[in-house]
Design a protein around this motif. Structure first.
Motif, PDB file in Angstrom:
ATOM      1  N   GLU A 161      -8.124   4.652  10.395  1.00 26.67           N
ATOM      2  CA  GLU A 161      -8.928   5.812  10.006  1.00 26.67           C
ATOM      3  C   GLU A 161      -8.709   6.249   8.549  1.00 26.67           C
ATOM      4  OE1 GLU A 161      -5.044   7.275  11.668  1.00 26.67           O
ATOM      5  OE2 GLU A 161      -6.512   5.818  12.330  1.00 26.67           O
ATOM      6  N   ASP A 162      -7.755   5.659   7.861  1.00 24.22           N
ATOM      7  CA  ASP A 162      -7.449   6.048   6.476  1.00 24.22           C
ATOM      8  C   ASP A 162      -8.593   5.731   5.520  1.00 24.22           C
ATOM      9  OD1 ASP A 162      -4.927   6.867   7.255  1.00 24.22           O
ATOM     10  OD2 ASP A 162      -3.887   5.134   6.409  1.00 24.22           O
ATOM     11  N   SER A 163      -8.743   6.575   4.520  1.00 19.47           N
ATOM     12  CA  SER A 163      -9.606   6.259   3.381  1.00 19.47           C
ATOM     13  C   SER A 163      -8.770   5.419   2.425  1.00 19.47           C
ATOM     14  CB  SER A 163     -10.034   7.537   2.665  1.00 19.47           C
ATOM     15  OG  SER A 163     -10.828   8.333   3.491  1.00 19.47           O
ATOM     16  N   LYS A 164      -9.386   4.434   1.804  1.00 12.43           N
ATOM     17  CA  LYS A 164      -8.657   3.571   0.883  1.00 12.43           C
ATOM     18  C   LYS A 164      -9.244   3.715  -0.511  1.00 12.43           C
ATOM     19  CE  LYS A 164      -7.861   0.720   4.800  1.00 12.43           C
ATOM     20  NZ  LYS A 164      -8.627   1.519   5.728  1.00 12.43           N
ATOM     21  N   VAL A 165      -8.346   3.888  -1.493  1.00 11.83           N
ATOM     22  CA  VAL A 165      -8.737   4.080  -2.879  1.00 11.83           C
ATOM     23  C   VAL A 165      -7.979   3.067  -3.715  1.00 11.83           C
ATOM     24  CG1 VAL A 165      -8.761   5.733  -4.795  1.00 11.83           C
ATOM     25  CG2 VAL A 165      -9.006   6.550  -2.448  1.00 11.83           C
ATOM     26  N   ILE A 191      -3.759  -0.436  -7.732  1.00 14.95           N
ATOM     27  CA  ILE A 191      -2.884  -0.092  -6.609  1.00 14.95           C
ATOM     28  C   ILE A 191      -3.730   0.467  -5.470  1.00 14.95           C
ATOM     29  CG2 ILE A 191      -1.018   1.424  -5.832  1.00 14.95           C
ATOM     30  CD1 ILE A 191       0.054   1.284  -8.707  1.00 14.95           C
ATOM     31  N   THR A 192      -3.552  -0.109  -4.278  1.00 13.82           N
ATOM     32  CA  THR A 192      -4.267   0.391  -3.108  1.00 13.82           C
ATOM     33  C   THR A 192      -3.527   1.599  -2.560  1.00 13.82           C
ATOM     34  OG1 THR A 192      -5.060  -1.820  -2.574  1.00 13.82           O
ATOM     35  CG2 THR A 192      -5.137  -0.173  -0.803  1.00 13.82           C
ATOM     36  N   ILE A 193      -4.265   2.674  -2.392  1.00  9.23           N
ATOM     37  CA  ILE A 193      -3.704   3.905  -1.843  1.00  9.23           C
ATOM     38  C   ILE A 193      -4.513   4.256  -0.604  1.00  9.23           C
ATOM     39  CG2 ILE A 193      -3.271   6.349  -2.259  1.00  9.23           C
ATOM     40  CD1 ILE A 193      -2.982   5.599  -5.237  1.00  9.23           C
ATOM     41  N   ALA A 194      -3.825   4.440   0.513  1.00 11.84           N
ATOM     42  CA  ALA A 194      -4.446   4.831   1.771  1.00 11.84           C
ATOM     43  C   ALA A 194      -4.136   6.307   2.010  1.00 11.84           C
ATOM     44  CB  ALA A 194      -3.908   3.984   2.912  1.00 11.84           C
ATOM     45  N   VAL A 195      -5.141   7.031   2.491  1.00 19.88           N
ATOM     46  CA  VAL A 195      -4.967   8.471   2.704  1.00 19.88           C
ATOM     47  C   VAL A 195      -5.477   8.851   4.087  1.00 19.88           C
ATOM     48  CG1 VAL A 195      -5.471  10.780   1.831  1.00 19.88           C
ATOM     49  CG2 VAL A 195      -5.319   8.867   0.227  1.00 19.88           C
ATOM     50  N   THR A 199       0.825  -1.209   0.000  1.00 12.38           N
ATOM     51  CA  THR A 199       0.000   0.000   0.000  1.00 12.38           C
ATOM     52  C   THR A 199       0.857   1.255   0.000  1.00 12.38           C
ATOM     53  OG1 THR A 199      -1.659  -1.192   1.285  1.00 12.38           O
ATOM     54  CG2 THR A 199      -1.860   1.195   1.229  1.00 12.38           C
ATOM     55  N   LEU A 200       0.526   2.180  -0.891  1.00 14.69           N
ATOM     56  CA  LEU A 200       1.086   3.526  -0.844  1.00 14.69           C
ATOM     57  C   LEU A 200       0.201   4.315   0.102  1.00 14.69           C
ATOM     58  CD1 LEU A 200       2.926   5.829  -1.859  1.00 14.69           C
ATOM     59  CD2 LEU A 200       1.273   6.143  -3.735  1.00 14.69           C
ATOM     60  N   ARG A 201       0.798   4.933   1.104  1.00 11.93           N
ATOM     61  CA  ARG A 201       0.020   5.672   2.108  1.00 11.93           C
ATOM     62  C   ARG A 201       0.460   7.129   2.140  1.00 11.93           C
ATOM     63  NH1 ARG A 201       0.243   7.191   7.635  1.00 11.93           N
ATOM     64  NH2 ARG A 201      -1.903   7.411   8.388  1.00 11.93           N
ATOM     65  N   PHE A 202      -0.520   8.022   2.037  1.00 14.15           N
ATOM     66  CA  PHE A 202      -0.275   9.452   2.196  1.00 14.15           C
ATOM     67  C   PHE A 202      -0.714   9.846   3.594  1.00 14.15           C
ATOM     68  CE2 PHE A 202      -0.778   9.127  -2.435  1.00 14.15           C
ATOM     69  CZ  PHE A 202       0.373   9.781  -2.851  1.00 14.15           C
ATOM     70  N   TYR A 203       0.106  10.630   4.272  1.00 16.64           N
ATOM     71  CA  TYR A 203      -0.208  11.059   5.632  1.00 16.64           C
ATOM     72  C   TYR A 203      -0.051  12.564   5.751  1.00 16.64           C
ATOM     73  CZ  TYR A 203       4.890  10.870   5.980  1.00 16.64           C
ATOM     74  OH  TYR A 203       6.230  11.048   5.755  1.00 16.64           O
TER      75      TYR A 203
END
Length: 93
Positions: free
Chosen positions: A46-50, A55-59, A22-26
């Motif tokens: 609590e992340d939103s997942k797209v 590719i799973t991206i967590a924000v 997972t690519l995660r933006f914080y």
């Protein structure tokens, strides 16, 4: 949020070597607003997942408003290839 084909290929190659896929933006809160950081990591609860191009991206919820109009792309600079966020305007004092 969007992702280019070049960024998709770059991330798929990178993520296949990582245990966390997972690519995660914080969010990085500061005196002038929120800045955004990125890492390969497990999503937080609590992340939103797209899912973009497989590719799973967590924000982080605090970073989400900063990334709504962003396109994830790759850029080469001095022989190094990395991700860039086209459309992201980092807040500065």
């Amino acid at each position: 949020m969007k992702i280019t084909e070049q960024a998709t290929s770059f991330l798929m190659n990178l993520l296949e070597k990582e245990s966390s896929k997972t690519l995660r933006f914080y969010a990085i809160p500061g005196c002038c607003g929120v800045s955004v950081g990125a890492e390969i990591d497990v999503p937080q609860e609590e992340d939103s997942k797209v899912l973009l191009n497989g590719i799973t991206i967590a924000v982080d919820p605090l970073a989400l408003p900063e990334l709504e109009q962003v396109t994830i792309d790759v850029q080469e600079q001095n022989g190094e290839v990395g991700l860039v966020l086209n459309g992201y305007n980092q807040t500065s004092c």
